[in-house]
Write a protein that holds these residues in place. Structure first.
Motif, PDB file in Angstrom:
ATOM      1  N   PRO A  63     -36.628 -39.582  25.919  1.00 23.77           N
ATOM      2  CA  PRO A  63     -35.475 -40.382  26.342  1.00 23.77           C
ATOM      3  C   PRO A  63     -34.186 -39.581  26.494  1.00 23.77           C
ATOM      4  CG  PRO A  63     -36.719 -41.535  24.642  1.00 23.77           C
ATOM      5  CD  PRO A  63     -37.315 -40.168  24.744  1.00 23.77           C
ATOM      6  N   ALA A  64     -33.957 -38.579  25.625  1.00 26.05           N
ATOM      7  CA  ALA A  64     -32.714 -37.807  25.729  1.00 26.05           C
ATOM      8  C   ALA A  64     -32.647 -37.075  27.061  1.00 26.05           C
ATOM      9  CB  ALA A  64     -32.608 -36.818  24.566  1.00 26.05           C
ATOM     10  N   ARG A  65     -33.754 -36.440  27.438  1.00 25.67           N
ATOM     11  CA  ARG A  65     -33.778 -35.715  28.714  1.00 25.67           C
ATOM     12  C   ARG A  65     -33.642 -36.685  29.885  1.00 25.67           C
ATOM     13  NH1 ARG A  65     -38.316 -31.175  29.395  1.00 25.67           N
ATOM     14  NH2 ARG A  65     -37.179 -30.468  27.541  1.00 25.67           N
ATOM     15  N   ASP A  66     -34.288 -37.838  29.776  1.00 24.57           N
ATOM     16  CA  ASP A  66     -34.196 -38.844  30.841  1.00 24.57           C
ATOM     17  C   ASP A  66     -32.758 -39.338  30.998  1.00 24.57           C
ATOM     18  OD1 ASP A  66     -36.912 -38.573  31.102  1.00 24.57           O
ATOM     19  OD2 ASP A  66     -37.402 -40.411  30.017  1.00 24.57           O
ATOM     20  N   LEU A  67     -32.074 -39.547  29.866  1.00 22.00           N
ATOM     21  CA  LEU A  67     -30.696 -40.031  29.923  1.00 22.00           C
ATOM     22  C   LEU A  67     -29.787 -39.008  30.595  1.00 22.00           C
ATOM     23  CD1 LEU A  67     -28.632 -42.303  28.599  1.00 22.00           C
ATOM     24  CD2 LEU A  67     -27.953 -40.298  27.316  1.00 22.00           C
ATOM     25  N   VAL A  68     -29.948 -37.736  30.237  1.00 24.46           N
ATOM     26  CA  VAL A  68     -29.101 -36.691  30.822  1.00 24.46           C
ATOM     27  C   VAL A  68     -29.336 -36.601  32.326  1.00 24.46           C
ATOM     28  CG1 VAL A  68     -28.702 -34.201  30.888  1.00 24.46           C
ATOM     29  CG2 VAL A  68     -28.846 -35.397  28.686  1.00 24.46           C
ATOM     30  N   TRP A  82     -26.672 -30.631  22.665  1.00 25.85           N
ATOM     31  CA  TRP A  82     -27.862 -30.667  21.823  1.00 25.85           C
ATOM     32  C   TRP A  82     -28.107 -29.278  21.245  1.00 25.85           C
ATOM     33  CZ3 TRP A  82     -27.784 -30.657  27.080  1.00 25.85           C
ATOM     34  CH2 TRP A  82     -28.478 -29.643  27.741  1.00 25.85           C
ATOM     35  N   VAL A  83     -29.039 -29.203  20.301  1.00 29.03           N
ATOM     36  CA  VAL A  83     -29.448 -27.942  19.683  1.00 29.03           C
ATOM     37  C   VAL A  83     -30.806 -27.558  20.246  1.00 29.03           C
ATOM     38  CG1 VAL A  83     -30.175 -26.863  17.515  1.00 29.03           C
ATOM     39  CG2 VAL A  83     -28.163 -28.341  17.551  1.00 29.03           C
ATOM     40  N   GLY A  84     -31.000 -26.266  20.522  1.00 32.86           N
ATOM     41  CA  GLY A  84     -32.336 -25.824  20.921  1.00 32.86           C
ATOM     42  C   GLY A  84     -32.366 -25.199  22.289  1.00 32.86           C
ATOM     43  N   GLY A  85     -33.391 -25.563  23.067  1.00 33.44           N
ATOM     44  CA  GLY A  85     -33.640 -24.916  24.348  1.00 33.44           C
ATOM     45  C   GLY A  85     -32.642 -25.298  25.414  1.00 33.44           C
ATOM     46  N   ALA A  86     -32.846 -24.701  26.589  1.00 34.80           N
ATOM     47  CA  ALA A  86     -31.908 -24.902  27.695  1.00 34.80           C
ATOM     48  C   ALA A  86     -31.931 -26.328  28.229  1.00 34.80           C
ATOM     49  CB  ALA A  86     -32.226 -23.923  28.821  1.00 34.80           C
ATOM     50  N   MET A  87     -33.031 -27.040  28.003  1.00 39.95           N
ATOM     51  CA  MET A  87     -33.131 -28.440  28.429  1.00 39.95           C
ATOM     52  C   MET A  87     -32.955 -29.350  27.219  1.00 39.95           C
ATOM     53  SD  MET A  87     -33.749 -28.616  31.711  1.00 39.95           S
ATOM     54  CE  MET A  87     -34.632 -30.155  32.014  1.00 39.95           C
ATOM     55  N   PRO A  88     -32.442 -30.559  27.424  1.00 37.93           N
ATOM     56  CA  PRO A  88     -32.355 -31.508  26.309  1.00 37.93           C
ATOM     57  C   PRO A  88     -33.748 -31.791  25.746  1.00 37.93           C
ATOM     58  CG  PRO A  88     -31.121 -32.295  28.213  1.00 37.93           C
ATOM     59  CD  PRO A  88     -31.916 -31.121  28.677  1.00 37.93           C
ATOM     60  N   PRO A  89     -33.817 -32.339  24.529  1.00 32.34           N
ATOM     61  CA  PRO A  89     -35.121 -32.669  23.950  1.00 32.34           C
ATOM     62  C   PRO A  89     -35.931 -33.550  24.899  1.00 32.34           C
ATOM     63  CG  PRO A  89     -33.369 -32.978  22.339  1.00 32.34           C
ATOM     64  CD  PRO A  89     -32.701 -32.692  23.646  1.00 32.34           C
ATOM     65  N   PRO A  90     -37.242 -33.297  25.031  1.00 31.99           N
ATOM     66  CA  PRO A  90     -38.050 -34.107  25.945  1.00 31.99           C
ATOM     67  C   PRO A  90     -38.073 -35.567  25.523  1.00 31.99           C
ATOM     68  CG  PRO A  90     -39.439 -32.708  24.567  1.00 31.99           C
ATOM     69  CD  PRO A  90     -38.034 -32.283  24.322  1.00 31.99           C
ATOM     70  N   ASP A 131     -21.698 -22.921  20.399  1.00 36.04           N
ATOM     71  CA  ASP A 131     -22.945 -22.806  19.637  1.00 36.04           C
ATOM     72  C   ASP A 131     -23.968 -23.869  20.023  1.00 36.04           C
ATOM     73  OD1 ASP A 131     -21.073 -24.670  18.508  1.00 36.04           O
ATOM     74  OD2 ASP A 131     -22.344 -24.811  16.724  1.00 36.04           O
ATOM     75  N   LEU A 132     -23.602 -24.777  20.929  1.00 33.64           N
ATOM     76  CA  LEU A 132     -24.500 -25.867  21.317  1.00 33.64           C
ATOM     77  C   LEU A 132     -24.868 -25.758  22.793  1.00 33.64           C
ATOM     78  CD1 LEU A 132     -22.690 -28.825  19.517  1.00 33.64           C
ATOM     79  CD2 LEU A 132     -24.768 -27.646  18.766  1.00 33.64           C
ATOM     80  N   GLN A 133     -26.081 -26.210  23.118  1.00 37.53           N
ATOM     81  CA  GLN A 133     -26.459 -26.353  24.525  1.00 37.53           C
ATOM     82  C   GLN A 133     -25.686 -27.533  25.108  1.00 37.53           C
ATOM     83  OE1 GLN A 133     -28.386 -24.285  26.105  1.00 37.53           O
ATOM     84  NE2 GLN A 133     -29.272 -23.141  24.396  1.00 37.53           N
ATOM     85  N   GLN A 134     -25.345 -27.454  26.390  1.00 41.37           N
ATOM     86  CA  GLN A 134     -24.548 -28.541  26.964  1.00 41.37           C
ATOM     87  C   GLN A 134     -24.687 -28.583  28.478  1.00 41.37           C
ATOM     88  OE1 GLN A 134     -20.129 -27.315  26.842  1.00 41.37           O
ATOM     89  NE2 GLN A 134     -21.079 -26.174  25.159  1.00 41.37           N
ATOM     90  N   VAL A 194     -19.179 -36.051  16.491  1.00 34.04           N
ATOM     91  CA  VAL A 194     -20.418 -36.023  17.276  1.00 34.04           C
ATOM     92  C   VAL A 194     -21.032 -34.624  17.226  1.00 34.04           C
ATOM     93  CG1 VAL A 194     -21.405 -36.183  19.596  1.00 34.04           C
ATOM     94  CG2 VAL A 194     -19.785 -37.920  18.816  1.00 34.04           C
ATOM     95  N   ALA A 195     -20.207 -33.603  17.440  1.00 37.09           N
ATOM     96  CA  ALA A 195     -20.716 -32.228  17.421  1.00 37.09           C
ATOM     97  C   ALA A 195     -21.320 -31.884  16.062  1.00 37.09           C
ATOM     98  CB  ALA A 195     -19.599 -31.252  17.778  1.00 37.09           C
ATOM     99  N   GLU A 196     -20.694 -32.342  14.987  1.00 34.17           N
ATOM    100  CA  GLU A 196     -21.227 -32.066  13.648  1.00 34.17           C
ATOM    101  C   GLU A 196     -22.566 -32.766  13.430  1.00 34.17           C
ATOM    102  OE1 GLU A 196     -20.283 -29.843  11.478  1.00 34.17           O
ATOM    103  OE2 GLU A 196     -18.758 -29.261  12.932  1.00 34.17           O
ATOM    104  N   LEU A 197     -22.708 -33.982  13.926  1.00 34.15           N
ATOM    105  CA  LEU A 197     -23.979 -34.703  13.798  1.00 34.15           C
ATOM    106  C   LEU A 197     -25.091 -33.982  14.555  1.00 34.15           C
ATOM    107  CD1 LEU A 197     -22.692 -38.375  14.184  1.00 34.15           C
ATOM    108  CD2 LEU A 197     -23.721 -37.383  12.129  1.00 34.15           C
ATOM    109  N   VAL A 198     -24.757 -33.434  15.723  1.00 39.43           N
ATOM    110  CA  VAL A 198     -25.751 -32.687  16.500  1.00 39.43           C
ATOM    111  C   VAL A 198     -26.144 -31.411  15.752  1.00 39.43           C
ATOM    112  CG1 VAL A 198     -26.143 -31.408  18.643  1.00 39.43           C
ATOM    113  CG2 VAL A 198     -25.017 -33.640  18.717  1.00 39.43           C
ATOM    114  N   ARG A 199     -25.152 -30.678  15.264  1.00 41.32           N
ATOM    115  CA  ARG A 199     -25.436 -29.419  14.551  1.00 41.32           C
ATOM    116  C   ARG A 199     -26.320 -29.648  13.328  1.00 41.32           C
ATOM    117  NH1 ARG A 199     -19.655 -28.490  15.421  1.00 41.32           N
ATOM    118  NH2 ARG A 199     -19.426 -26.971  17.110  1.00 41.32           N
ATOM    119  N   SER A 200     -26.076 -30.745  12.626  1.00 39.25           N
ATOM    120  CA  SER A 200     -26.799 -30.999  11.375  1.00 39.25           C
ATOM    121  C   SER A 200     -28.214 -31.517  11.606  1.00 39.25           C
ATOM    122  CB  SER A 200     -26.027 -32.020  10.534  1.00 39.25           C
ATOM    123  OG  SER A 200     -26.113 -33.316  11.118  1.00 39.25           O
ATOM    124  N   GLY A 201     -28.528 -31.887  12.851  1.00 37.90           N
ATOM    125  CA  GLY A 201     -29.836 -32.457  13.136  1.00 37.90           C
ATOM    126  C   GLY A 201     -29.923 -33.946  12.871  1.00 37.90           C
TER     127      GLY A 201
END
Length: 207
Positions: free
Chosen positions: A193-198, A183-191, A66-69, A44-51
């Motif tokens: 459905p992903a953010r809604d799920l979290v 996830w990869v990127g900012g402090a919040m999950p991607p805007p 190395d990942l936001q969590q 799972v972590a590798e899939l997130v890192r690879s995009g």
């Protein structure tokens, strides 16, 4: 149409939590078309890192610095045996040191469940008596008499209720663990459905 999103989750989370979370999103009027990959925490972590996926859900203990969590739930590992196993009739708990010396039925290397147990017990134990790639195969192997296993409570709750497996207490080790969204990127999950799920999973978090 509905947004199409790609997520990955470790097996216990994919099988026992994500379906309920998605149903709750649907009730809120957010019904994304989800392509969900169920695999072990390392993958799972590798899939997130690879995009390859926008969001991962894991229960493994690796820091993944190395990942936001964010923690979205709690789980615990439980020692289970077949009803016919001698440990099923024990009056007291199994000591952690005894468990650490006992060959178990396990998931594959890379499984969050296996990694968490090895870290809790201070390192890998003896070679598994049987190594399989799904929690279902672990459960059925225990029932068939291969030996004890340590699995997520999520994965064995039904079997324990129906007495198809028996839980054995363990003394001297903390088998609790955190379920995390990564996830990869900012402090919040991607805007979206992903953010809604979290947000939803965090609100429903087990104490």
């Amino acid at each position: 149409g509905a947004a199409r999103v790609r997520w990955a989750a470790s097996m216990p989370v994919a099988e026992h939590l994500v379906p309920g979370w998605l149903a709750a999103l649907r009730r809120q009027g957010d019904a994304p078309r989800v392509v969900l990959t169920a695999t072990n925490s390392t993958a799972v972590a590798e899939l997130v890192r690879s995009g390859a996926v926008d969001l991962g859900l894991v229960e493994g203990p690796d820091p993944l610095a190395d990942l936001q969590q964010v923690v979205v739930g709690r789980d615990e590992l439980v020692l289970v045996v077949a009803p016919e196993h001698p440990w099923a009739r024990r009056r007291g708990p199994v000591e952690a040191a005894v468990l650490a010396r006992t060959p178990l039925v396990t998931r594959e290397v890379g499984s969050g469940t296996r990694t968490a147990l090895e870290q809790a017990l201070g390192g890998p134990g003896p070679a598994p008596v049987l190594e399989v790639s799904t929690a279902t195969a672990v459960r059925e192997s225990v029932r068939a008499g291969w030996g004890p296993a340590v699995l997520s409570r999520l994965a064995v709750a039904g079997y324990l209720r129906e007495r198809r497996l028996v839980e054995v207490a363990v003394r001297g080790v903390d088998l609790g663990r955190r379920l995390r969204a990564i996830w990869v990127g900012g402090a919040m999950p991607p805007p979206g459905p992903a953010r809604d799920l979290v947000a939803l999973a965090g609100a429903a978090r087990l104490p």
